[in-house]
Design an enzyme around this catalytic site. Structure first.
Site, PDB file in Angstrom:
ATOM      1  N   GLU A 111       0.910  -1.248   0.017  1.00  0.00           N
ATOM      2  CA  GLU A 111       0.006  -0.309  -0.183  1.00  0.00           C
ATOM      3  C   GLU A 111       0.450   1.505   0.147  1.00  0.00           C
ATOM      4  O   GLU A 111       0.669   2.145   0.182  1.00  0.00           O
ATOM      5  CB  GLU A 111      -0.970   0.043   1.363  1.00  0.00           C
ATOM      6  CG  GLU A 111      -2.342  -0.973   1.098  1.00  0.00           C
ATOM      7  CD  GLU A 111      -2.765  -1.330  -0.108  1.00  0.00           C
ATOM      8  OE1 GLU A 111      -3.079   0.380  -0.455  1.00  0.00           O
ATOM      9  OE2 GLU A 111      -3.414  -2.344  -0.179  1.00  0.00           O
TER      10      GLU A 111
HETATM   11  C1  FAD Z   1       2.981  -9.718   0.684  1.00  0.00           C
HETATM   12  C2  FAD Z   1       2.777  -8.637  -0.424  1.00  0.00           C
HETATM   13  C3  FAD Z   1       1.202  -8.372  -1.178  1.00  0.00           C
HETATM   14  C4  FAD Z   1       1.057  -7.158  -1.463  1.00  0.00           C
HETATM   15  N1  FAD Z   1      -0.521  -7.519  -2.267  1.00  0.00           N
HETATM   16  C5  FAD Z   1      -0.220  -6.599  -3.102  1.00  0.00           C
HETATM   17  C6  FAD Z   1      -1.432  -6.245  -3.845  1.00  0.00           C
HETATM   18  O1  FAD Z   1      -2.871  -6.779  -3.651  1.00  0.00           O
HETATM   19  N2  FAD Z   1      -1.898  -5.516  -5.340  1.00  0.00           N
HETATM   20  C7  FAD Z   1      -1.403  -5.093  -5.438  1.00  0.00           C
HETATM   21  O2  FAD Z   1      -1.138  -4.486  -6.139  1.00  0.00           O
HETATM   22  N3  FAD Z   1       0.188  -5.033  -4.946  1.00  0.00           N
HETATM   23  C8  FAD Z   1       0.720  -5.377  -4.181  1.00  0.00           C
HETATM   24  N4  FAD Z   1       1.874  -5.707  -3.663  1.00  0.00           N
HETATM   25  C9  FAD Z   1       3.214  -5.103  -4.198  1.00  0.00           C
HETATM   26  C10 FAD Z   1       3.143  -3.907  -3.064  1.00  0.00           C
HETATM   27  O3  FAD Z   1       2.357  -2.937  -3.313  1.00  0.00           O
HETATM   28  C11 FAD Z   1       4.898  -2.598  -3.390  1.00  0.00           C
HETATM   29  O4  FAD Z   1       5.584  -4.351  -3.536  1.00  0.00           O
HETATM   30  C12 FAD Z   1       4.911  -1.791  -3.430  1.00  0.00           C
HETATM   31  O5  FAD Z   1       4.471  -0.784  -3.321  1.00  0.00           O
HETATM   32  C13 FAD Z   1       6.255  -1.665  -3.939  1.00  0.00           C
HETATM   33  O6  FAD Z   1       6.839  -1.876  -5.236  1.00  0.00           O
HETATM   34  P1  FAD Z   1       8.020  -2.716  -5.395  1.00  0.00           P
HETATM   35  O7  FAD Z   1       8.148  -3.969  -4.557  1.00  0.00           O
HETATM   36  O8  FAD Z   1       8.359  -2.713  -6.536  1.00  0.00           O
HETATM   37  O9  FAD Z   1       9.055  -2.280  -5.183  1.00  0.00           O
HETATM   38  P2  FAD Z   1       9.731  -0.681  -5.288  1.00  0.00           P
HETATM   39  O10 FAD Z   1       8.729   0.555  -5.823  1.00  0.00           O
HETATM   40  O11 FAD Z   1      10.564  -0.893  -6.491  1.00  0.00           O
HETATM   41  O12 FAD Z   1      10.785   0.227  -4.541  1.00  0.00           O
HETATM   42  C14 FAD Z   1      11.833  -0.212  -3.979  1.00  0.00           C
HETATM   43  C15 FAD Z   1      12.129   0.463  -3.271  1.00  0.00           C
HETATM   44  O13 FAD Z   1      12.734   1.945  -3.707  1.00  0.00           O
HETATM   45  C16 FAD Z   1      11.584   2.644  -3.077  1.00  0.00           C
HETATM   46  N5  FAD Z   1      11.484   3.938  -3.752  1.00  0.00           N
HETATM   47  C17 FAD Z   1      10.701   3.565  -5.089  1.00  0.00           C
HETATM   48  N6  FAD Z   1      10.105   4.567  -5.813  1.00  0.00           N
HETATM   49  C18 FAD Z   1      10.460   5.056  -4.876  1.00  0.00           C
HETATM   50  C19 FAD Z   1      10.220   7.244  -4.745  1.00  0.00           C
HETATM   51  N7  FAD Z   1       9.750   7.681  -6.071  1.00  0.00           N
HETATM   52  N8  FAD Z   1      10.837   8.259  -3.663  1.00  0.00           N
HETATM   53  C20 FAD Z   1      11.613   7.192  -2.635  1.00  0.00           C
HETATM   54  N9  FAD Z   1      12.054   6.156  -2.340  1.00  0.00           N
HETATM   55  C21 FAD Z   1      11.101   5.154  -3.551  1.00  0.00           C
HETATM   56  C22 FAD Z   1      10.931   2.026  -2.089  1.00  0.00           C
HETATM   57  O14 FAD Z   1      10.277   2.302  -0.765  1.00  0.00           O
HETATM   58  C23 FAD Z   1      11.194   1.454  -1.684  1.00  0.00           C
HETATM   59  O15 FAD Z   1      12.106   1.041  -0.406  1.00  0.00           O
HETATM   60  C24 FAD Z   1       2.325  -6.281  -2.045  1.00  0.00           C
HETATM   61  C25 FAD Z   1       3.289  -6.507  -1.903  1.00  0.00           C
HETATM   62  C26 FAD Z   1       3.385  -7.979  -1.258  1.00  0.00           C
HETATM   63  C27 FAD Z   1       5.134  -7.950  -0.781  1.00  0.00           C
END
Ligand code: FAD
Length: 592
Positions: free
Chosen positions: A436
């Protein structure tokens, strides 16, 4: 049965005595709802949580979900537990009456959801997403979509899911590549989604996926994303689930915690296209999805409270039993008598109580926005609620890491082994700062949309209210010292805000570098605000001789502890954020 007990005294004190639940219900025209009813509701929820859902928490952790020929099979016992939740009307508690909801205040619903999340975080992620989907469809869907899908979703007969994330599109949803092509009165959706919570299961007759995808003529970036409703089963002429839609779970993740909640890779349209319906206007999907995410973000704050409370209760029980001290007469005494164990337990207790208060304060704004009689009032309360959202999600989920870690520490070596169960809460909590919107994204939302967006107007209004509470405290002899600390902390909030307003335009890294410290600062200050209000109320009730004396005295002490140990962190957040982004950004990538 489990050892978990909902903390009624704290919850009802906050709702009724501190935040004026009865008055709020009267103002909202909810004549039938009052503190007495709320207590009865919470008692029944607490019973169900302790007796039915909590014992299944470790089962979900050990057994998890499996993927087979019929899709995802959730943990044994979850479907029956979920059935009890639906049959007893819990799913529809706060939903609008129009679609079968019970229109109960959000504040009460938030208190009830804490029970579910403390009892079984993995299981109750499912209704969290359904509630968010209901909100998004209600706010943006056509009347036909609402009439067709909402009644069964509101009742919990059908679940919802949120399908945003793709392998290359996580925090940056502008990179979404899933497609939707118009065909007759619907669309054909194709694409891969990952990490979809409860994307498949057998607990409900249907699952309503809300999917972000691009139309053929979509502009690039976030302005080209649309939202689609894609049911697992298409509806027959009677509106009942019939033919299987082309949306399947193709894998589930092995992960650190929340094993009871299946995290699914979803494939849409492998066999020609999943039939979907547009929600809201074309290319406006992200805005519609934000309705759902804001709801869900506050829900994650409640999850963080729930898991922290459960970890605290278990740690407290252990600290009373575990003998490690020896008196001069040779008798042994429990670890709760050591100051450092006290420090950890008081951290857990005071922060958990502050979290609870913060969640109720935010929920009350949602209630006021819903009950407002003029558009200006509705906007004012909605704006305040929106300001709270990144703090509720970001600060509370970050604090839950510390609290559940203390849970392990209090248990010593027994905390590090799995058999005590305390490690589950730590593992389960770890996701809360990630999904989220990560903590980084919450910080940006706060600094960008919520502060720079209105030049600090909404935050200034909040800080003024906090100053007023500080003033009230200064006028009570026993709370005067705390009043002065709260005043200083609110000033730190204002200084941080002014620093952001002054520096954001000149330094493009200023907001990004300061935002999480700013968010944490405001969290500590808001926590101090609610603990201060609680202390004020405790003093006045003690003076009149009303209420539970032991509880009220403990509340005062707990507030004092919060002011001694947590509120000073606001100054260090301020000092750090004012150093700016220079040392953060100075190294070349190669220098790391
Ligand atoms: C158990 C689990 C359940 C989930 N459930 C859902 C779901 O129901 N539906 C759904 O759609 N998704 C879901 N997700 C996905 C989740 O919302 C994402 O993992 C999350 O939004 C982060 O995206 P990412 O994993 O691609 O990380 P990334 O976006 O790659 O982020 C990696 C790091 O970079 C930082 N970062 C990235 N962009 C920025 C920025 N612009 N400024 C500062 N820092 C930044 C982040 O804070 C983080 O520390 C789930 C994930 C997990 C692990």
């Amino acid at each position: 049965m489990s050892d978990y007990r909902f903390p009624y005294k704290d919850a009802t004190f906050l709702m009724n005595d501190v935040l004026g639940f009865d008055q709020m219900c009267a103002d909202a025209g909810l004549e039938d709802v009052n503190a007495e009813l709320a207590e009865a509701v919470l008692e029944e929820a607490g019973r169900l949580g302790s007796e039915v859902f909590a014992p299944l928490n470790s089962v979900g952790d050990h057994e998890g979900a499996t993927l087979g020929e019929n899709g995802v099979q959730e943990t044994a016992g979850f479907a029956e537990a979920y059935r009890q939740y639906v049959d007893n009307g819990w799913a529809s508690l706060a939903a609008d009456e129009q679609y079968g909801g019970q229109n109960m205040p959000r504040m009460l619903a938030a208190a009830v959801v804490e029970v579910w999340d403390s009892s079984n975080l993995g299981l109750f992620l499912c209704p969290l997403l359904t509630t968010g989907a209901v909100e998004a469809i209600n706010a943006h869907g056509s009347d036909e979509l609402k009439d067709t899908y909402l009644p069964n979703m509101v009742s919990g007969e059908w679940a919802g899911s949120m399908c945003l994330t793709e392998p290359a599109a996580g925090s940056d949803l502008a990179a979404v590549t899933s497609k939707a092509v118009p065909e007759g009165d619907h669309y054909l959706v194709t694409g891969q989604k990952i990490f979809i919570t409860w994307g498949d299961h057998q607990m409900t007759d249907n699952i309503i996926h809300l999917v972000l995808a691009r139309l053929p003529d979509a502009p690039a970036g976030v302005k080209g994303i649309s939202l689609f409703l894609v049911p697992k089963f298409l509806l027959d002429e009677n509106g009942q689930p019939g033919e299987r839609n082309d949306a399947y779970c193709v894998g589930i993740e092995h992960k650190l915690g929340i094993h009871g909640s299946p995290t699914c890779s979803m494939s849409f349209g492998d066999n020609g296209g999943a039939i979907g319906h547009l929600v809201g206007k074309p290319h406006n999907g992200l805005m519609a999805m934000f309705t759902m995410m804001n709801e869900a973000r506050q829900g994650v704050g409640i999850q963080a409270l729930g898991v922290s409370e459960r970890s605290y209760q278990q740690s407290l029980a252990y600290a009373k039993e575990r003998l490690q001290g020896t008196r001069s007469d040779g008798s042994r005494y429990p670890i709760i008598e050591f100051p450092d164990v006290r420090r950890m337990l008081m951290m857990m207790k005071s922060v958990t109580e502050a979290m609870r208060g913060m969640i109720y304060i935010a929920a009350a704004e949602a209630d006021r926005a819903r009950a407002a009689t003029s558009p200006e009032d509705a906007r004012r309360h909605a704006t305040r609620n929106a300001l709270y959202t990144p703090v509720v999600k970001g600060w509370i989920s970050e604090m839950s890491q510390e609290i559940t870690s203390y849970g392990i520490q209090v248990h010593g070596g027994m905390g590090y082994v799995e058999e005590t169960g305390i490690a589950q809460h730590y593992r389960d909590a770890r996701i809360l700062t990630i999904y989220e919107g990560t903590t980084g994204i919450q910080g940006l939302d706060l600094a960008g949309r919520k502060i720079l967006g209105d030049k600090g107007a909404a935050l200034k209004g909040l800080l003024d209210e906090i100053q007023a509470t500080a003033e009230d405290m200064s006028n009570v002899e026993s709370l005067a010292g705390m009043g002065a600390s709260l005043k200083q902390a609110a000033q730190a909030g204002e200084e941080a805000m002014n620093w952001l307003l002054a520096n954001a335009a000149q330094d493009r890294n200023a907001a990004g570098g300061a935002s999480v410290n700013l968010m944490m600062l405001l969290g500590y200050v808001c926590g101090g605000w609610i603990m201060g209000q609680s202390a004020l109320k405790a003093v006045s009730l003690l003076e009149t001789g009303a209420g539970d004396e032991a509880f009220l005295r403990a509340k005062q002490v707990t507030a004092q502890f919060y002011f001694d140990h947590l509120l000073p962190r606001s100054s260090s957040c301020l000092a750090t954020l004012k150093t700016g982004s220079e040392s953060m950004m100075a190294l070349d990538v190669e220098q790391f």
